[in-house]
Design a protein around this motif. Structure first.
Motif, PDB file in Angstrom:
ATOM      1  N   ARG A   1     -17.182 -21.695 -16.885  1.00 12.30           N
ATOM      2  CA  ARG A   1     -17.808 -22.294 -15.697  1.00 12.30           C
ATOM      3  C   ARG A   1     -19.029 -21.482 -15.264  1.00 12.30           C
ATOM      4  O   ARG A   1     -20.060 -22.057 -14.911  1.00 12.30           O
ATOM      5  CB  ARG A   1     -16.794 -22.382 -14.556  1.00 12.30           C
ATOM      6  CG  ARG A   1     -15.708 -23.415 -14.830  1.00 12.30           C
ATOM      7  CD  ARG A   1     -14.986 -23.858 -13.555  1.00 12.30           C
ATOM      8  NE  ARG A   1     -14.382 -25.166 -13.775  1.00 12.30           N
ATOM      9  CZ  ARG A   1     -13.051 -25.379 -13.786  1.00 12.30           C
ATOM     10  NH1 ARG A   1     -12.212 -24.394 -13.552  1.00 12.30           N
ATOM     11  NH2 ARG A   1     -12.598 -26.601 -14.012  1.00 12.30           N
TER      12      ARG A   1
ATOM     13  N   HIS B   1     -24.435 -30.834 -29.792  1.00  8.76           N
ATOM     14  CA  HIS B   1     -23.842 -31.569 -28.669  1.00  8.76           C
ATOM     15  C   HIS B   1     -23.339 -32.944 -29.089  1.00  8.76           C
ATOM     16  O   HIS B   1     -22.518 -33.544 -28.416  1.00  8.76           O
ATOM     17  CB  HIS B   1     -24.809 -31.660 -27.481  1.00  8.76           C
ATOM     18  CG  HIS B   1     -25.973 -32.584 -27.680  1.00  8.76           C
ATOM     19  ND1 HIS B   1     -27.028 -32.287 -28.496  1.00  8.76           N
ATOM     20  CD2 HIS B   1     -26.251 -33.791 -27.158  1.00  8.76           C
ATOM     21  CE1 HIS B   1     -27.894 -33.281 -28.454  1.00  8.76           C
ATOM     22  NE2 HIS B   1     -27.454 -34.202 -27.660  1.00  8.76           N
TER      23      HIS B   1
ATOM     24  N   GLY C   1     -15.981 -30.046 -16.776  1.00  6.73           N
ATOM     25  CA  GLY C   1     -16.086 -29.679 -18.183  1.00  6.73           C
ATOM     26  C   GLY C   1     -16.261 -30.918 -19.040  1.00  6.73           C
ATOM     27  O   GLY C   1     -16.795 -31.935 -18.586  1.00  6.73           O
TER      28      GLY C   1
ATOM     29  N   SER D   1     -22.602 -23.619 -22.686  1.00  5.76           N
ATOM     30  CA  SER D   1     -21.612 -22.793 -22.003  1.00  5.76           C
ATOM     31  C   SER D   1     -20.416 -22.520 -22.912  1.00  5.76           C
ATOM     32  O   SER D   1     -19.888 -21.416 -22.941  1.00  5.76           O
ATOM     33  CB  SER D   1     -21.181 -23.446 -20.689  1.00  5.76           C
ATOM     34  OG  SER D   1     -20.151 -24.358 -20.899  1.00  5.76           O
TER      35      SER D   1
ATOM     36  N   SER E   1     -20.961 -19.679 -17.191  1.00  4.74           N
ATOM     37  CA  SER E   1     -22.110 -19.848 -18.088  1.00  4.74           C
ATOM     38  C   SER E   1     -22.701 -21.249 -17.953  1.00  4.74           C
ATOM     39  O   SER E   1     -23.908 -21.420 -18.111  1.00  4.74           O
ATOM     40  CB  SER E   1     -21.773 -19.513 -19.541  1.00  4.74           C
ATOM     41  OG  SER E   1     -20.507 -19.943 -19.874  1.00  4.74           O
ATOM     42  N   ALA E   2     -21.863 -22.241 -17.617  1.00 11.91           N
ATOM     43  CA  ALA E   2     -22.422 -23.573 -17.351  1.00 11.91           C
ATOM     44  C   ALA E   2     -23.361 -23.499 -16.151  1.00 11.91           C
ATOM     45  O   ALA E   2     -24.455 -24.068 -16.160  1.00 11.91           O
ATOM     46  CB  ALA E   2     -21.301 -24.579 -17.083  1.00 11.91           C
TER      47      ALA E   2
ATOM     48  N   ALA F   1     -20.358 -31.065 -14.304  1.00 11.54           N
ATOM     49  CA  ALA F   1     -20.195 -30.272 -15.532  1.00 11.54           C
ATOM     50  C   ALA F   1     -19.334 -29.037 -15.268  1.00 11.54           C
ATOM     51  O   ALA F   1     -18.428 -28.716 -16.033  1.00 11.54           O
ATOM     52  CB  ALA F   1     -21.542 -29.873 -16.099  1.00 11.54           C
ATOM     53  N   VAL F   2     -19.602 -28.356 -14.158  1.00 11.02           N
ATOM     54  CA  VAL F   2     -18.855 -27.133 -13.891  1.00 11.02           C
ATOM     55  C   VAL F   2     -17.412 -27.431 -13.505  1.00 11.02           C
ATOM     56  O   VAL F   2     -16.483 -26.783 -13.960  1.00 11.02           O
ATOM     57  CB  VAL F   2     -19.568 -26.296 -12.805  1.00 11.02           C
ATOM     58  CG1 VAL F   2     -18.729 -25.105 -12.404  1.00 11.02           C
ATOM     59  CG2 VAL F   2     -20.924 -25.848 -13.305  1.00 11.02           C
TER      60      VAL F   2
ATOM     61  N   TYR G   1     -13.361 -27.745 -22.958  1.00 12.79           N
ATOM     62  CA  TYR G   1     -14.192 -27.799 -24.162  1.00 12.79           C
ATOM     63  C   TYR G   1     -14.154 -29.158 -24.849  1.00 12.79           C
ATOM     64  O   TYR G   1     -15.161 -29.654 -25.308  1.00 12.79           O
ATOM     65  CB  TYR G   1     -13.753 -26.737 -25.173  1.00 12.79           C
ATOM     66  CG  TYR G   1     -13.997 -25.307 -24.738  1.00 12.79           C
ATOM     67  CD1 TYR G   1     -15.165 -24.946 -24.096  1.00 12.79           C
ATOM     68  CD2 TYR G   1     -13.050 -24.323 -25.011  1.00 12.79           C
ATOM     69  CE1 TYR G   1     -15.385 -23.631 -23.722  1.00 12.79           C
ATOM     70  CE2 TYR G   1     -13.269 -23.011 -24.643  1.00 12.79           C
ATOM     71  CZ  TYR G   1     -14.439 -22.666 -23.996  1.00 12.79           C
ATOM     72  OH  TYR G   1     -14.652 -21.370 -23.639  1.00 12.79           O
TER      73      TYR G   1
ATOM     74  N   LEU H   1     -25.627 -28.790 -21.669  1.00 11.37           N
ATOM     75  CA  LEU H   1     -25.221 -27.617 -20.910  1.00 11.37           C
ATOM     76  C   LEU H   1     -23.807 -27.213 -21.281  1.00 11.37           C
ATOM     77  O   LEU H   1     -23.480 -26.033 -21.362  1.00 11.37           O
ATOM     78  CB  LEU H   1     -25.325 -27.914 -19.413  1.00 11.37           C
ATOM     79  CG  LEU H   1     -26.768 -28.094 -18.946  1.00 11.37           C
ATOM     80  CD1 LEU H   1     -26.839 -28.692 -17.563  1.00 11.37           C
ATOM     81  CD2 LEU H   1     -27.493 -26.759 -18.986  1.00 11.37           C
ATOM     82  N   LEU H   2     -22.977 -28.217 -21.550  1.00 17.43           N
ATOM     83  CA  LEU H   2     -21.613 -27.896 -21.917  1.00 17.43           C
ATOM     84  C   LEU H   2     -21.539 -27.170 -23.259  1.00 17.43           C
ATOM     85  O   LEU H   2     -20.786 -26.216 -23.415  1.00 17.43           O
ATOM     86  CB  LEU H   2     -20.762 -29.161 -21.974  1.00 17.43           C
ATOM     87  CG  LEU H   2     -19.306 -28.761 -22.078  1.00 17.43           C
ATOM     88  CD1 LEU H   2     -18.730 -28.552 -20.699  1.00 17.43           C
ATOM     89  CD2 LEU H   2     -18.521 -29.729 -22.872  1.00 17.43           C
TER      90      LEU H   2
END
Lengths: 582, 86
Positions: free
Chosen positions: A452, A263, A170, A426, A454-455, A166-167, A34, A422-423
């Motif tokens: 992960r 963001h 993070g 998620s 939801s990302a 991203a996945v 996060y 996207l982060l």
């Protein structure tokens, strides 16, 4: 090497770099995922924030928009930088001190209510998806023009790259990738700007060249632009055509909206100390200002170069870029007076503005459009404003490697922003919806897994937006900023600066801001599009600027309603006192 | 102690935000046309504030804020040693 191979090379190298960084900085815990374990250096965080912030819209569209808006374009320049002052002074240090993971976290805790948290999550998801859709369109444009791959394949490649870092990584992976992406995008923006500044004015600093005289002449660039634009029937370049009140409100909505964008805010949760959050906002703005102070110069150069290179030129001998962009459908030419020359002036060239291309070629080999010519003016050229930055190096006849660089830079800008958004999406799903609301019993490991998942889902949805772009993307940008300004910003600001504000006040405020702003925008942008003009607007304020009024309404309602209900509990007072202490 | 710190903080905010408002909404929008009668180089002054000057002021404002707040923190000896809540 030709431009095409160079573009493949540059884009390939930059993608390899992003993937390398992602593997090196994998996230191990929810804290890493996060907020990057709160271990990011403020300068690096400034760069990451800048890349996160500067999207495909800033890189590709903004200078083009300003090139056609002239002085009215200032709303974007001031609006999208001035918000950082608000962020640095009013929000970032306090939210960092609060020390949680997400923006809804603060709202939920400060107003001791999961309902407030949910309202915040809804606004956040709406704002973020609006934004992501725009990024994916940007990726599609770049891929189809410069790499000549199918737009859909381009979007899928972009999705895979973002998915990967991203996945896996993070926030930690994203932060360090964004640092690299900032370097790529700013280099790619400055190189052509410097080249063109030298070509047009002989001054290598675009910010100064902008106010300099033209090469081989004692006329100032801006005076020349004023003269040329008025001759062609446009508003003079350095004068406003919108009303003062509208410019004021749009600028304000963009500023407060910027300061309320989740963001961006969440980036300040990643630095080690409160004093670092302040410093980091300063660095972020320096890095952003480098591009934003260059952009209006690029706009002015692009406008004058564009007019110079197409005005009264025979279509058959028109520059290659003109026909390349026509092939993609972003330029169209209708020879109204049938003289074979391109004539550009004020007004829409075609009925219905956007060209509808049909099979076949005209007398001079141009693509045919089914729209009738708009006979109320003599303009023959339709040009999509989004192409100005991408076409600029070609218009100025710069070497192939500069063009390749611009393609890599545009992709960096789009991907970095998409990843950041996207982060946030998620995190708000796995943390705010699942962990804090519906499934409080899950372990940290499970939460990380859900984050992960939801990302991944968010990336798929964003990809679908890119492949099937909703026609309303341009219209909903006003939404993203309007809603951030009228819901999230006041809730955060009052939460820090007004202790007495209770749950009832905050929720009533957010809901009234949300309802007022969205109904105004929906009314003028979707329901009564033909009424969307200044004589029908409330006080002459366009839907782009209404978020500012929404914010004022939010604050008034919040303060009023708050007085009818009891004070917030003692521990909230203590919490606010605590975040006010550095 | 804490109250004085907060009051000093608010004073800094009000001064800096007034400058923020003046250079953007003031010089860049409200008085922009009036300032356009003056020039710096090839720029009309109002236009320069709207498209260049305001941005430079914004950057400077944040760094002035960082400097003043660090000084204030030191004066009130609030060491913000990281106290993590997780």
């Amino acid at each position: 090497m030709d431009t095409q191979s160079l573009t493949y090379l540059f884009v390939g190298l930059s993608f390899a770099l992003y993937i390398g960084i992602a593997i090196w900085s994998r996230a191990q815990s929810t804290n890493d995922f996060y907020i990057a374990g709160k271990g990011v250096n403020p300068v690096a965080n400034g760069m990451a924030t800048a890349a996160d912030w500067m999207s495909a819209a800033s890189f590709i569209s903004m200078a083009g928009l300003i090139a056609f808006l002239g002085k009215d374009g200032s709303v974007y320049l001031m609006g999208w930088t001035g918000g950082y002052v608000l962020l640095a002074l009013l929000l970032a240090p306090y939210l960092r001190k609060f020390g949680q993971y997400t923006v809804p976290d603060f709202i939920g805790t400060r107003y001791y209510s999961n309902a407030a948290r949910l309202v915040a999550v809804i606004c956040l998801i709406f704002v973020s998806f609006t934004y992501v859709a725009g990024q994916m369109r940007g990726v599609g444009i770049v891929f189809s023009r410069f790499l000549e791959v199918d737009i859909n394949l381009g979007v899928v490649i972009g999705m895979c790259i973002v998915f990967f870092y991203a996945v896996l990584g993070g926030m930690k992976g994203i932060t360090y990738t964004q640092v690299a992406q900032y370097c790529v995008l700013i280099f790619a923006y400055l190189v052509p700007a410097i080249f063109i500044s030298i070509l047009v004015t002989g001054n290598p600093v675009p910010q100064l060249g902008f106010g300099d005289t033209l090469v081989d002449s004692s006329t100032y660039l801006l005076d020349k632009l004023d003269q040329v634009t008025t001759e062609l029937g446009f508003n003079a370049y350095t004068e406003n055509s919108k009303s003062k009140i509208d410019i004021f409100c749009i600028t304000a909505a963009l500023m407060f909206g910027t300061a309320g964008l989740p963001h961006v805010i969440v980036r300040f949760f990643t630095v080690p100390k409160v004093s670092d959050a302040r410093k980091s906002a300063g660095y972020a703005l320096i890095f952003i200002a480098i591009l934003y102070s260059t952009a209006p110069a690029v706009s002015a150069f692009a406008r004058i170069n564009f007019i110079d290179s197409v005005q009264n030129v025979e279509y058959q001998s028109s520059p290659e870029w003109f026909q390349n962009w026509e092939d993609i459908g972003l330029i169209a030419w209708k020879d109204k007076n049938e003289d074979g020359l391109i004539q550009y002036s004020a007004g829409d060239a075609l009925e219905g503005t956007k060209p509808k291309f049909v099979e076949g070629e005209g007398n001079y080999g141009e693509r045919l459009v089914s729209n009738p010519a708009n006979q109320s003016n003599s303009n023959e050229v339709y040009i999509d404003r989004d192409i100005m930055v991408l076409a600029n190096p070609e218009i100025a006849k710069l070497p192939g490697w500069v063009i390749a660089l611009v393609a890599a830079g545009a992709l960096a800008a789009a991907l970095s922003t998409a990843a950041g958004l996207l982060l946030v999406i998620s995190a708000s799903v796995s943390h705010d919806l699942l962990k804090k609301t519906f499934m409080p019993k899950i372990t940290e490991k499970q939460e990380l897994l859900y984050a992960r998942y939801s990302a991944a889902v968010a990336i798929l949805v964003a990809g679908l937006f890119g492949i099937y772009p909703p026609g309303f993307v341009a219209q909903v940008v006003a939404f993203a900023f309007g809603l951030a300004a009228s819901t999230i910003f006041p809730a955060l600001f009052l939460g820090i600066f007004y202790k007495r504000l209770n749950m009832q006040g905050a929720i009533a405020g957010m809901l009234s801001g949300l309802i007022f702003t969205s109904s105004y925008i929906i009314y003028f942008k979707f329901i009564n599009i033909e009424l969307n003009s200044v004589q029908h607007w409330f006080l002459g304020i366009s839907p782009e600027g209404i978020g500012f009024i929404g914010m004022l309404i939010n604050i008034v309602i919040a303060l009023t309603v708050s007085n009818f209900y009891s004070k917030p509990p003692e521990y909230v007072y203590e919490m606010v006192d605590d975040i006010r202490r550095p | 102690m804490h109250k004085d710190y907060w009051r000093a903080n608010l004073k800094i905010l009000i001064i800096l935000l007034s400058i923020w408002f003046m250079v953007s909404f003031g010089f860049g929008i409200i008085f922009s046309d009036f300032l356009d009668q003056y020039h710096i180089g090839g720029f009309k002054l109002g236009f320069w504030f709207a498209q260049q000057g305001s941005i430079y002021f914004f950057v400077a404002l944040i760094f002035v804020y960082v400097y003043l707040m660090n000084k204030l923190d030191k004066k009130y000896k609030n060491h913000d040693d990281e106290e993590d809540k997780h």
